[in-house]
Design a protein around this motif. Sequence first.
Motif, mmCIF file in Angstrom:
data_model
loop_
_atom_site.group_PDB
_atom_site.id
_atom_site.type_symbol
_atom_site.label_atom_id
_atom_site.label_comp_id
_atom_site.label_asym_id
_atom_site.label_seq_id
_atom_site.Cartn_x
_atom_site.Cartn_y
_atom_site.Cartn_z
ATOM 1 N N GLN A 4 -3.881 6.279 -4.416
ATOM 2 C CA GLN A 4 -3.875 7.733 -4.217
ATOM 3 C C GLN A 4 -4.705 8.461 -5.254
ATOM 4 N N ASN A 5 -4.651 7.992 -6.491
ATOM 5 C CA ASN A 5 -5.239 8.756 -7.594
ATOM 6 C C ASN A 5 -6.633 8.307 -8.025
ATOM 7 N N ASN A 6 -6.971 7.046 -7.782
ATOM 8 C CA ASN A 6 -8.236 6.522 -8.311
ATOM 9 C C ASN A 6 -9.279 6.193 -7.249
ATOM 10 N N PHE A 7 -8.837 6.065 -5.990
ATOM 11 C CA PHE A 7 -9.760 5.737 -4.911
ATOM 12 C C PHE A 7 -9.810 6.881 -3.896
ATOM 13 N N SER A 8 -10.983 7.080 -3.315
ATOM 14 C CA SER A 8 -11.140 8.088 -2.244
ATOM 15 C C SER A 8 -11.234 7.347 -0.923
ATOM 16 N N LEU A 9 -10.084 7.082 -0.312
ATOM 17 C CA LEU A 9 -10.025 6.222 0.865
ATOM 18 C C LEU A 9 -10.040 6.982 2.179
ATOM 19 N N GLY A 10 -10.007 8.317 2.124
ATOM 20 C CA GLY A 10 -10.114 9.106 3.353
ATOM 21 C C GLY A 10 -8.920 8.947 4.267
ATOM 22 N N ILE A 11 -7.726 9.289 3.803
ATOM 23 C CA ILE A 11 -6.514 9.197 4.611
ATOM 24 C C ILE A 11 -6.471 10.372 5.582
ATOM 25 N N ASN A 12 -6.483 10.058 6.892
ATOM 26 C CA ASN A 12 -6.596 11.114 7.900
ATOM 27 C C ASN A 12 -5.353 11.312 8.748
ATOM 28 N N ASN A 13 -4.389 10.357 8.701
ATOM 29 C CA ASN A 13 -3.206 10.515 9.543
ATOM 30 C C ASN A 13 -2.017 9.794 8.933
ATOM 31 N N ALA A 14 -0.855 9.950 9.557
ATOM 32 C CA ALA A 14 0.388 9.377 9.033
ATOM 33 C C ALA A 14 0.351 7.852 9.036
ATOM 34 N N MET A 15 -0.299 7.243 10.043
ATOM 35 C CA MET A 15 -0.394 5.785 10.105
ATOM 36 C C MET A 15 -1.165 5.238 8.902
ATOM 37 N N GLN A 16 -2.278 5.859 8.582
ATOM 38 C CA GLN A 16 -3.067 5.416 7.434
ATOM 39 C C GLN A 16 -2.282 5.594 6.136
ATOM 40 N N GLN A 17 -1.528 6.674 6.033
ATOM 41 C CA GLN A 17 -0.710 6.913 4.842
ATOM 42 C C GLN A 17 0.359 5.823 4.713
ATOM 43 N N PHE A 18 0.982 5.478 5.848
ATOM 44 C CA PHE A 18 2.004 4.421 5.827
ATOM 45 C C PHE A 18 1.393 3.085 5.408
ATOM 46 N N LEU A 19 0.218 2.738 5.980
ATOM 47 C CA LEU A 19 -0.423 1.465 5.660
ATOM 48 C C LEU A 19 -0.846 1.398 4.193
ATOM 49 N N LEU A 20 -1.199 2.525 3.649
ATOM 50 C CA LEU A 20 -1.570 2.561 2.234
ATOM 51 C C LEU A 20 -0.385 2.163 1.363
ATOM 52 N N PHE A 21 0.814 2.600 1.769
ATOM 53 C CA PHE A 21 2.036 2.223 1.053
ATOM 54 C C PHE A 21 2.421 0.775 1.359
ATOM 55 N N PHE A 22 2.201 0.360 2.601
ATOM 56 C CA PHE A 22 2.701 -0.933 3.068
ATOM 57 C C PHE A 22 1.812 -2.107 2.684
ATOM 58 N N ASN A 23 0.487 -1.915 2.665
ATOM 59 C CA ASN A 23 -0.401 -3.082 2.575
ATOM 60 C C ASN A 23 -0.327 -3.896 1.278
ATOM 61 N N PRO A 24 0.164 -3.361 0.131
ATOM 62 C CA PRO A 24 0.312 -4.248 -1.036
ATOM 63 C C PRO A 24 1.461 -5.250 -0.895
ATOM 64 N N ILE A 25 2.415 -4.979 0.011
ATOM 65 C CA ILE A 25 3.637 -5.774 0.056
ATOM 66 C C ILE A 25 3.406 -7.209 0.539
ATOM 67 N N PRO A 26 2.707 -7.445 1.681
ATOM 68 C CA PRO A 26 2.555 -8.835 2.135
ATOM 69 C C PRO A 26 1.917 -9.754 1.103
ATOM 70 N N PHE A 27 0.803 -9.340 0.509
ATOM 71 C CA PHE A 27 0.131 -10.222 -0.450
ATOM 72 C C PHE A 27 0.875 -10.275 -1.779
ATOM 73 N N GLY A 28 1.510 -9.178 -2.154
ATOM 74 C CA GLY A 28 2.334 -9.199 -3.364
ATOM 75 C C GLY A 28 3.457 -10.210 -3.219
ATOM 76 N N LEU A 29 4.114 -10.200 -2.059
ATOM 77 C CA LEU A 29 5.207 -11.134 -1.792
ATOM 78 C C LEU A 29 4.695 -12.573 -1.735
ATOM 79 N N LEU A 30 3.548 -12.768 -1.093
ATOM 80 C CA LEU A 30 2.974 -14.110 -0.977
ATOM 81 C C LEU A 30 2.646 -14.691 -2.350
ATOM 82 N N LEU A 31 2.008 -13.890 -3.197
ATOM 83 C CA LEU A 31 1.565 -14.380 -4.503
ATOM 84 C C LEU A 31 2.725 -14.541 -5.473
ATOM 85 N N LEU A 32 3.605 -13.555 -5.532
ATOM 86 C CA LEU A 32 4.751 -13.660 -6.430
ATOM 87 C C LEU A 32 5.692 -14.772 -5.985
ATOM 88 N N GLY A 33 5.716 -15.031 -4.665
ATOM 89 C CA GLY A 33 6.579 -16.086 -4.125
ATOM 90 C C GLY A 33 6.177 -17.477 -4.553
#
Length: 661
Positions: A4-33
């Motif tokens: 949100q603060n360091n990248f200009s990713l061009g969030i245009n709708n609620a789906m993109q906002q949700f994915l921005l929050f969600f997308n670190p979780i799968p790989f974070g879980l995979l790697l930490l696991g």
Amino acid sequence: MTYQNNFSLGINNAMQQFLLFFNPIPFGLLLLGIGLYFRGKLTYWIQIIVSLVQSIWLFANTLYYREFSDFLSFGIIKSSSSVSNNLGTSILEIIHPTDFLVFLDVLILILMMSFKVIQPDMSTTKRRYGAISSVVAVVLFSINLSLAESDRSQLLSRTFDNNYIVKYLGVDFFAGYSAYQTHQQTATRKNASKSDVDKVLDFVNKNRSQPNVSYYGKEKGKNVFILHLESFQQFMINYKSDGEEVTPNINRFYKDQHTMSFDNFFHQVGQGKTSDAETMLETSMFGLPSGSSMTSYGSSNTYQALPAILDQQGYSTASMHGDVGSFWNRDNTYKSWGYQYFFDSSYYDDKDDYSIGYGLKDKIFLQQSAKYIEQLPQPFYAKLITVTNHYPYDLDKQNQSIDKTKTGDKTVDGYVQTSRYLDQAFGEFIDYLKKSGLYDKSVIVAYGDHYGISDNHPKALAKLLGKDSLSSYDLAMLQKVPFMIHSSNLSGGINHTYGGEIDVMPTLMDLLGIKNDDTIQLGNDLLSTDRNQTVAFRNGDFVSPDLSKIGSKVYDNQGNKVNTKKLTQQQKDILKEQQDHTDKSLSLSDKITTGDLLRFYTPQNFDKVDKSQYKYKYSDGMKALKEAQRKKKTSLIEQNGGKSTEDLYKTDAPELKDDDE
């Protein structure tokens, strides 16, 4: 928070906002696991190390994005040895104290483990927990990818901006994606075949424009200078700061009665920045979607570049740059391109105050270049790469001749000072050409290689330009850079055709009267009357005199956003044709580069480059130069009876005055 603060990713709708929050979780879980497959303390330390690596990756991307508006790819990391040189100043300028917050969790965990606040579970390893975490991670990523594809179709199958990948799938996925792309480079070349060239030739021949009879061969036999104006944008032409003209010398050259200037000329670089500009200029091929083609392929690929073509037409060819030859892998790529000479920093005198940032200061570099220019047998093709007008736009006080602007943005405010310095150096060089007699014997090309101020500074840019705000279309128009061709034979004026760096090579070949009907080039002659004016950007966007597509939005040529549902059928056809042309150009360029397709095709009257004949060490270069002068006797110094013209070069560089004193 970093997204949100360091990248200009061009969030245009609620789906993109949700994915921005969600997308670190799968790989974070995979790697930490990964840690869950082990037992005791090892589990905890593995997870801390994984967290540290992820924090470093996020930190590095934050700094890189702040400077280049892009993400670190494995192509960039692979070429780090050639681009890390002199980056220290830039990094210190762009680090914010809050950037280090990404390491806070790691520090706390290390302290908690060290002081035994966390007590490791020493029971028998239950590997099923690790397996469950991995499976859940894969499922979550599948959901992530499905949602991303529903919002942006063909996300991974087309050439998109890296911002799209991170916005939808995350910076961790991008790391793996770019690593995969790097691996594919090797495999792609192995699988390429001669039949692939036929598709390229079909596209190139259909899009090749016919030369303008009024200009074809008009500059035949003349010397050619390419003046590479580092980070110099079109809006600086005729720009005034506090009522004072910032670049008076370049402005005069731009308006000269014998200069053809192009006011709709765009840079088209990607991650390779300056190296991409050189690649397009010399080969009429685009840079890569990630990394630099010069660093990834410059040593190994087959090219039919402008220096080699001119060499085989009797020209001497040289590039001059006041930095180390390995920067951007120039010392290898230039051999592949057929440069006879490469005068890098080893050919120049240097002292503590002679250099700044990425090499010799422009005034000193250009002044010292005169001794090599006068020794080149004529006709020659000489490219001179300036560097002082480079981020972070710092200039020592003794060379400052104009006040900084007052936008409040450090990146922006120093830009006028280094642009003025570049302008003064440019003026001194032009004066030398006039005094030495080269001015009337040469075609002088001056161009800006890429933006100086990125899209990450819209407020400061708007203030600089006297506007309240800047739209996406405005920012696209700010990707214009100057392109000027001067010769005493030419009638000057402003040419409004839309074009870019990909078009320089065919333009110069036609002006010099070099047959150009069977080469593989993706640009077309800027002076042709039947040319395609769609300007493709590396991220798949495009601009044109009709319609322009920036991101997901379409604009008319007045900068008004167009409702694509209300377009006429004719407009829809134009838009589709332009997008198809852009996609095809980028795709074929990538295939040519990654598959090294030019090894399968050689134009008539062109001999493949033998890289082994070129040696750029100082002793080898000077020996070859002396031998060439002896054989041809057409160099400026030979024509001047052996007397040097160096004393004709006048510069006010304070460093040189100090030396004289």
